[in-house]
Design a protein around this motif. Structure first.
Motif, PDB file in Angstrom:
ATOM      1  N   LEU A 140       2.680   3.816   3.174  1.00  0.00           N
ATOM      2  CA  LEU A 140       1.723   4.442   3.770  1.00  0.00           C
ATOM      3  C   LEU A 140       2.302   4.352   5.259  1.00  0.00           C
ATOM      4  CD1 LEU A 140      -1.915   3.072   3.219  1.00  0.00           C
ATOM      5  CD2 LEU A 140      -0.959   5.109   2.663  1.00  0.00           C
ATOM      6  N   THR A 158      -6.374  -2.799  13.122  1.00  0.00           N
ATOM      7  CA  THR A 158      -5.131  -3.438  12.500  1.00  0.00           C
ATOM      8  C   THR A 158      -4.599  -4.427  13.264  1.00  0.00           C
ATOM      9  OG1 THR A 158      -3.643  -1.696  13.269  1.00  0.00           O
ATOM     10  CG2 THR A 158      -4.641  -1.335  11.424  1.00  0.00           C
ATOM     11  N   SER A 194       1.110   5.800  -0.571  1.00  0.00           N
ATOM     12  CA  SER A 194       0.236   6.801  -0.338  1.00  0.00           C
ATOM     13  C   SER A 194       0.142   7.480  -1.713  1.00  0.00           C
ATOM     14  CB  SER A 194       1.344   7.690   0.359  1.00  0.00           C
ATOM     15  OG  SER A 194       0.989   8.965   0.675  1.00  0.00           O
ATOM     16  N   TRP A 240      -2.525   4.062   7.589  1.00  0.00           N
ATOM     17  CA  TRP A 240      -3.002   2.929   7.565  1.00  0.00           C
ATOM     18  C   TRP A 240      -4.301   2.420   8.724  1.00  0.00           C
ATOM     19  CZ3 TRP A 240      -4.173  -0.746   4.324  1.00  0.00           C
ATOM     20  CH2 TRP A 240      -4.455  -1.994   4.677  1.00  0.00           C
ATOM     21  N   PHE A 298       0.865  -1.189  -0.120  1.00  0.00           N
ATOM     22  CA  PHE A 298      -0.076   0.163   0.058  1.00  0.00           C
ATOM     23  C   PHE A 298       0.972   1.209  -0.100  1.00  0.00           C
ATOM     24  CE2 PHE A 298      -2.516  -3.325   1.886  1.00  0.00           C
ATOM     25  CZ  PHE A 298      -3.646  -3.298   0.858  1.00  0.00           C
TER      26      PHE A 298
END
Length: 122
Positions: A31, A54, A21, A36, A19
């Motif tokens: 990120l 998370t 940005s 996140w 992932f």
């Protein structure tokens, strides 16, 4: 996921973090953990799961390992915990399951001690 993977290629063709940005300030950088966490929180709320964070998958994984009768010391080693007590904070078992897991773990430890003592006898 497939749509995101196609989109990710437009952000960066380099291998690395999944992932990235999309902000102008950090474009195509990994990120930040805070970002996140906010994304996961927003998705969880949208799915009606306000308690999901998370860290939830880690708790679930350790609980499943304990329910699969994996030794608590092995779970602690696998997760990088230096203390079984830390591991126990992540494991969500019923009282009966927890007692069984601790008993299994102690039985293995007691067998190891017995084996070590037999090896040191003349």
């Amino acid at each position: 996921m497939q749509a995101y993977l196609r989109h990710r290629k437009t952000l960066s063709s380099r291998h690395g973090p999944l992932f990235l940005s999309e902000s102008h300030r950090n474009a195509s950088h990994p990120l930040a953990l805070v970002s996140w966490s906010k994304i996961v929180q927003k998705l969880a709320l949208g799915a009606g799961l306000p308690q999901f964070t998370t860290h939830t998958p880690r708790h679930l994984r350790l609980t499943h390992m304990a329910r699969a009768h994996m030794d608590l010391h092995q779970i602690a080693l696998d997760t990088g915990h230096t203390s079984v007590q830390t591991t126990m904070l992540y494991i969500h078992l019923s009282g009966v399951e927890l007692t069984e897991a601790v008993n299994r773990s102690l039985a293995g430890f007691e067998q190891w001690i017995e084996m070590m003592l037999l090896e040191t006898r003349p």
